[in-house]
Design an enzyme around this catalytic site. Sequence first.
Site, PDB file in Angstrom:
ATOM      1  N   ALA A  67      -9.737  -6.857   7.313  1.00  0.00           N
ATOM      2  CA  ALA A  67     -10.949  -6.654   6.782  1.00  0.00           C
ATOM      3  C   ALA A  67     -10.478  -5.598   5.624  1.00  0.00           C
ATOM      4  O   ALA A  67      -9.523  -4.892   5.615  1.00  0.00           O
ATOM      5  CB  ALA A  67     -11.654  -6.059   7.808  1.00  0.00           C
ATOM      6  N   GLY A 112      -8.595  -8.839  10.910  1.00  0.00           N
ATOM      7  CA  GLY A 112      -9.536  -9.867  10.684  1.00  0.00           C
ATOM      8  C   GLY A 112      -8.774 -11.253  10.115  1.00  0.00           C
ATOM      9  O   GLY A 112      -9.338 -12.009  10.290  1.00  0.00           O
ATOM     10  N   GLU A 115      -7.689 -12.667  13.245  1.00  0.00           N
ATOM     11  CA  GLU A 115      -8.995 -13.221  13.920  1.00  0.00           C
ATOM     12  C   GLU A 115      -9.492 -14.499  13.514  1.00  0.00           C
ATOM     13  O   GLU A 115      -9.869 -15.445  14.148  1.00  0.00           O
ATOM     14  CB  GLU A 115     -10.084 -11.994  13.841  1.00  0.00           C
ATOM     15  CG  GLU A 115      -9.679 -10.840  14.654  1.00  0.00           C
ATOM     16  CD  GLU A 115     -10.612  -9.798  14.725  1.00  0.00           C
ATOM     17  OE1 GLU A 115     -10.784  -9.387  13.312  1.00  0.00           O
ATOM     18  OE2 GLU A 115     -11.378  -9.112  15.597  1.00  0.00           O
ATOM     19  N   GLU A 135      -5.983  -2.625  14.318  1.00  0.00           N
ATOM     20  CA  GLU A 135      -7.228  -1.969  14.000  1.00  0.00           C
ATOM     21  C   GLU A 135      -6.922  -0.333  14.892  1.00  0.00           C
ATOM     22  O   GLU A 135      -7.576   0.634  14.595  1.00  0.00           O
ATOM     23  CB  GLU A 135      -8.445  -2.528  14.749  1.00  0.00           C
ATOM     24  CG  GLU A 135      -8.895  -3.778  14.105  1.00  0.00           C
ATOM     25  CD  GLU A 135      -7.862  -4.984  14.195  1.00  0.00           C
ATOM     26  OE1 GLU A 135      -7.022  -5.175  14.871  1.00  0.00           O
ATOM     27  OE2 GLU A 135      -8.485  -6.009  13.724  1.00  0.00           O
TER      28      GLU A 135
HETATM   29  N1  COA Z   1      -7.857  -3.725   2.912  1.00  0.00           N
HETATM   30  C1  COA Z   1      -8.105  -3.324   1.509  1.00  0.00           C
HETATM   31  N2  COA Z   1      -6.710  -3.353   0.885  1.00  0.00           N
HETATM   32  C2  COA Z   1      -5.741  -4.048   1.452  1.00  0.00           C
HETATM   33  C3  COA Z   1      -5.709  -4.358   2.681  1.00  0.00           C
HETATM   34  C4  COA Z   1      -6.684  -4.240   3.342  1.00  0.00           C
HETATM   35  N3  COA Z   1      -6.704  -4.627   4.801  1.00  0.00           N
HETATM   36  N4  COA Z   1      -4.432  -4.808   2.918  1.00  0.00           N
HETATM   37  C5  COA Z   1      -3.605  -4.631   1.719  1.00  0.00           C
HETATM   38  N5  COA Z   1      -4.328  -4.201   0.834  1.00  0.00           N
HETATM   39  C6  COA Z   1      -4.095  -3.688  -0.458  1.00  0.00           C
HETATM   40  C7  COA Z   1      -3.436  -2.560  -0.894  1.00  0.00           C
HETATM   41  O1  COA Z   1      -4.199  -1.366  -0.848  1.00  0.00           O
HETATM   42  C8  COA Z   1      -2.578  -2.643  -2.071  1.00  0.00           C
HETATM   43  O2  COA Z   1      -3.538  -2.370  -2.953  1.00  0.00           O
HETATM   44  P1  COA Z   1      -3.359  -1.601  -4.200  1.00  0.00           P
HETATM   45  O3  COA Z   1      -2.067  -2.406  -5.117  1.00  0.00           O
HETATM   46  O4  COA Z   1      -4.451  -1.607  -5.177  1.00  0.00           O
HETATM   47  O5  COA Z   1      -2.963  -0.209  -3.881  1.00  0.00           O
HETATM   48  C9  COA Z   1      -2.310  -4.133  -2.013  1.00  0.00           C
HETATM   49  O6  COA Z   1      -3.368  -4.719  -1.209  1.00  0.00           O
HETATM   50  C10 COA Z   1      -0.958  -4.704  -1.535  1.00  0.00           C
HETATM   51  O7  COA Z   1      -0.561  -4.035  -0.488  1.00  0.00           O
HETATM   52  P2  COA Z   1       0.310  -3.031  -0.164  1.00  0.00           P
HETATM   53  O8  COA Z   1       0.241  -2.023   1.140  1.00  0.00           O
HETATM   54  O9  COA Z   1       0.925  -2.112  -1.335  1.00  0.00           O
HETATM   55  O10 COA Z   1       1.797  -4.045   0.170  1.00  0.00           O
HETATM   56  P3  COA Z   1       2.934  -3.854   1.381  1.00  0.00           P
HETATM   57  O11 COA Z   1       3.586  -5.165   1.086  1.00  0.00           O
HETATM   58  O12 COA Z   1       3.641  -2.529   0.909  1.00  0.00           O
HETATM   59  O13 COA Z   1       2.490  -3.811   2.831  1.00  0.00           O
HETATM   60  C11 COA Z   1       0.612  -4.423   4.586  1.00  0.00           C
HETATM   61  C12 COA Z   1       1.709  -4.963   3.372  1.00  0.00           C
HETATM   62  C13 COA Z   1      -0.016  -5.714   5.103  1.00  0.00           C
HETATM   63  C14 COA Z   1       2.165  -3.903   5.673  1.00  0.00           C
HETATM   64  C15 COA Z   1       0.107  -3.337   4.280  1.00  0.00           C
HETATM   65  O14 COA Z   1      -0.904  -3.623   3.299  1.00  0.00           O
HETATM   66  C16 COA Z   1      -0.905  -3.120   5.531  1.00  0.00           C
HETATM   67  O15 COA Z   1      -0.375  -2.397   6.310  1.00  0.00           O
HETATM   68  N6  COA Z   1      -2.366  -3.476   5.269  1.00  0.00           N
HETATM   69  C17 COA Z   1      -3.416  -3.183   6.054  1.00  0.00           C
HETATM   70  C18 COA Z   1      -3.259  -3.988   7.218  1.00  0.00           C
HETATM   71  C19 COA Z   1      -4.362  -3.754   8.251  1.00  0.00           C
HETATM   72  O16 COA Z   1      -4.539  -2.585   8.743  1.00  0.00           O
HETATM   73  N7  COA Z   1      -5.188  -4.632   8.494  1.00  0.00           N
HETATM   74  C20 COA Z   1      -6.415  -4.508   9.444  1.00  0.00           C
HETATM   75  C21 COA Z   1      -7.713  -4.096   8.930  1.00  0.00           C
HETATM   76  S1  COA Z   1      -8.837  -3.773  10.003  1.00  0.00           S
END
Ligand code: COA
Length: 261
Positions: A67, A112, A115, A135
């Site tokens: 999400a 999400g 999910e 989460e």
């Molecule tokens: N919501 C909003 N933005 C997200 C996102 C999310 N769930 N997951 C990634 N992004 C965005 C990042 O903020 C970043 O945006 P920016 O370039 O404007 O800063 C872009 O996507 C790229 O992500 P980044 O974190 O730089 O990539 P990464 O390769 O270093 O890491 C992940 C990848 C997936 C490990 C990391 O993005 C992450 O942990 N995301 C969240 C996962 C999460 O907790 N999901 C559950 C949400 S309920």
Amino acid sequence: MNEFQNLRFEKREQIAYVTINRPDKLNALNQAVMGELREVFTQIKDDPEVRVALLTGAGEKAFVAGADINELNKNNPVEAKAYTHKGQAVLDLIENLGKPVIACLNGYALGGGCELAMACSFRLASENAKLGQPEVKLGIIPGYGGSQRLTRLCGKGAAYELCLTGEMVSAEEAQRIGLVNHVYEPADLLPAAEALAKKIIANAPLSVKFTMEAIERGMEMPLVEGQYIETTLFGLLTATEDMREGTRAFLEKRPAQFRGK
Ligand code: COA
């Protein structure tokens, strides 16, 4: 053909291709994406030309990284309750589409995203896919049915492990615990999904539809009631033209020509 801002949508040979298209945000599910998913899957449900749908994410890094945390961070409790309720309805729509939906996990499938994948009928993953329910690391719990579908799909032990650690698992580990069906090299993922779709499309349409009904509804029932549903649908299918054609084609040693009647 594409009327969506956050999705790519096309149809070819009875297959609908839906690609979530926010690659710069790793295809995170904001309200706009969720609204468009509801719209596109409603169209697919009602479209007699579509037999199977493929769902994937744009870019090479992610199916869906969860999400949208920017939106989540601003939610008040009442909005969060309403949004998760709406989101659950979109995933329920996909799960109960009456047509198989194949999730092609081409990278991160987190929160999400995991999910959403679990609401699909099949999950095929590329070797670089990573799945998880992180989460707990954000001070919340899964909100789009994850705690429920993961438990039903993989059992309580795996559900606890993923939901309480918040750690990601590899595609290989996800396959071992039954969370994904198959794992492919990235270039082979889409062709494998198309091959699976074509195998299903070659079968009797009403058999596919009623099998899905038996599995989906039966899951929620005691065995004896589920078997009653099965026997009723079995009986109903013997009244179809395709049943006559399928059995006759076997006896005549030729491929069956199904018409969905
Ligand atoms: N919501 C909003 N933005 C997200 C996102 C999310 N769930 N997951 C990634 N992004 C965005 C990042 O903020 C970043 O945006 P920016 O370039 O404007 O800063 C872009 O996507 C790229 O992500 P980044 O974190 O730089 O990539 P990464 O390769 O270093 O890491 C992940 C990848 C997936 C490990 C990391 O993005 C992450 O942990 N995301 C969240 C996962 C999460 O907790 N999901 C559950 C949400 S309920």
